[in-house]
Design a protein around this motif. Structure first.
Motif, PDB file in Angstrom:
ATOM      1  N   ASN A  69       0.959  -1.284   0.081  1.00 50.87           N
ATOM      2  CA  ASN A  69       0.057  -0.057  -0.142  1.00 50.87           C
ATOM      3  C   ASN A  69       0.939   1.185   0.094  1.00 50.87           C
ATOM      4  O   ASN A  69       0.500   2.422   0.584  1.00 50.87           O
ATOM      5  CB  ASN A  69      -0.975   0.025   1.087  1.00 50.87           C
ATOM      6  N   GLU A  84      -2.344  -4.159  -1.285  1.00 51.23           N
ATOM      7  CA  GLU A  84      -1.493  -4.237  -2.630  1.00 51.23           C
ATOM      8  C   GLU A  84       0.007  -4.491  -2.329  1.00 51.23           C
ATOM      9  O   GLU A  84       0.486  -3.246  -1.581  1.00 51.23           O
ATOM     10  CB  GLU A  84      -1.975  -2.888  -3.406  1.00 51.23           C
ATOM     11  N   SER A  86       3.564  -4.205  -4.105  1.00 55.78           N
ATOM     12  CA  SER A  86       4.087  -3.624  -5.231  1.00 55.78           C
ATOM     13  C   SER A  86       5.486  -3.881  -5.674  1.00 55.78           C
ATOM     14  O   SER A  86       6.113  -3.918  -4.306  1.00 55.78           O
ATOM     15  CB  SER A  86       3.842  -2.159  -5.358  1.00 55.78           C
ATOM     16  N   SER A  91       2.167  -5.381  -9.505  1.00 58.87           N
ATOM     17  CA  SER A  91       1.645  -5.464  -8.158  1.00 58.87           C
ATOM     18  C   SER A  91       0.703  -6.747  -7.943  1.00 58.87           C
ATOM     19  O   SER A  91       0.406  -7.436  -9.051  1.00 58.87           O
ATOM     20  CB  SER A  91       0.555  -4.214  -7.931  1.00 58.87           C
ATOM     21  N   LEU A  93      -2.263  -8.331  -5.689  1.00 64.45           N
ATOM     22  CA  LEU A  93      -3.447  -7.665  -4.668  1.00 64.45           C
ATOM     23  C   LEU A  93      -3.536  -9.081  -3.982  1.00 64.45           C
ATOM     24  O   LEU A  93      -4.166 -10.151  -4.572  1.00 64.45           O
ATOM     25  CB  LEU A  93      -4.821  -7.322  -5.622  1.00 64.45           C
ATOM     26  N   VAL A 127      -8.422  -0.274  -9.012  1.00 65.97           N
ATOM     27  CA  VAL A 127      -7.043  -0.733  -9.155  1.00 65.97           C
ATOM     28  C   VAL A 127      -6.269   0.645  -9.228  1.00 65.97           C
ATOM     29  O   VAL A 127      -5.002   0.831  -8.496  1.00 65.97           O
ATOM     30  CB  VAL A 127      -6.857  -1.665 -10.073  1.00 65.97           C
ATOM     31  N   LEU A 130      -5.784   2.790  -6.221  1.00 64.56           N
ATOM     32  CA  LEU A 130      -4.602   2.067  -5.324  1.00 64.56           C
ATOM     33  C   LEU A 130      -3.351   2.467  -5.658  1.00 64.56           C
ATOM     34  O   LEU A 130      -2.618   2.654  -4.991  1.00 64.56           O
ATOM     35  CB  LEU A 130      -5.156   0.707  -5.206  1.00 64.56           C
ATOM     36  N   GLN A 131      -3.124   2.163  -7.076  1.00 65.88           N
ATOM     37  CA  GLN A 131      -1.981   2.261  -7.603  1.00 65.88           C
ATOM     38  C   GLN A 131      -1.358   3.838  -7.498  1.00 65.88           C
ATOM     39  O   GLN A 131      -0.110   4.161  -7.516  1.00 65.88           O
ATOM     40  CB  GLN A 131      -1.816   1.736  -9.025  1.00 65.88           C
TER      41      GLN A 131
END
Length: 232
Positions: A69, A84, A86, A91, A93, A127, A130-131
């Motif tokens: 995150n 998430e 990365s 990434s 999930l 998505v 979040l990214q």
């Protein structure tokens, strides 16, 4: 059974079952989840199932780091539904499956289309959000503390921030006695004390202008600023 969904950008690539106690992620074929891309280390990260059934993730000494995150891992991190993880451009999930119909041009796999109990389906725009949040946390920023309050100001948008207590400042800090400027230069960031009658220290040394490095602590008139450099 818990699942991981591998994504690149807004596109789901594959769904993995967490069907063994340790899942290793990396670039080489010996990994359980292989991501053949230079932005991912040979040995990137691993997920480990605990005796109580929960999962943790840890970095395996990768060159660019592993993030959950947007926060860079420095040890074991317990995972919760929706986290998430990365690494480089990719990434995964945890316990969230993509709504594959929102990703045009890809055929949904039987795994990705499933709806196992406890797996949340995440639409493509979620998505992306979040990214974007994860990417923001990697930007250069200043963490401030003053009068029992604290906050974060990200620098990437403008490349500079005037710090003070009045309305003209980019970063308004309660109780700030004078103005300091954090500004992007050719090889990073530097801080400048714009006040002639109040001193400023960086890492405990008095200065009026100096190049900043990751983790540098700036103190001026009871205000504490911690500089965090961009994570590349």
């Amino acid at each position: 059974m818990p699942k991981l969904t591998l994504v690149l950008g807004r596109n789901p690539l594959k769904v993995y079952d967490l069907d063994q106690p340790v899942i290793k992620i990396g670039r080489v074929k010996e990994m359980d989840i292989v991501i053949d891309n230079p932005s991912v280390s040979r040995n990137q990260a691993e997920l480990v199932r605990q005796t109580n059934g929960t999962w943790i993730v840890r970095d395996l000494g990768s060159s660019n780091g592993t993030f959950v995150n947007g926060d860079k891992l420095s040890g074991d991190r317990p995972l919760k539904v929706g986290d998430e993880i990365s690494m480089g451009k990719f990434s995964v999930l945890f316990e969230r499956a993509l709504d594959v119909q929102a990703s045009p041009g890809r055929e949904p796999s039987s795994q990705a289309a499933g709806s196992d109990h406890g797996t949340m389906f995440l639409k493509a725009d979620e998505v992306q959000r979040l990214q974007q949040m994860a990417a923001q946390k990697r930007q250069a920023h200043v963490e401030w503390e003053s009068k029992g309050q604290r906050g974060i100001h990200y620098l990437a948008a403008t490349g500079a921030a005037l710090v003070g207590s009045d309305d003209l400042c980019d970063l308004q800090v309660p109780g700030a006695p004078n103005h300091v400027l954090v500004v992007r230069v050719s090889d990073g960031y530097e801080i400048r004390n714009l006040c002639t009658f109040r001193g400023m220290t960086v890492k405990g040394a008095k200065t009026r202008r100096t190049k900043l490095r990751d983790g540098d602590v700036i103190e001026v008139g009871g205000v504490k600023l911690t500089f965090k450099d961009e994570l590349r």
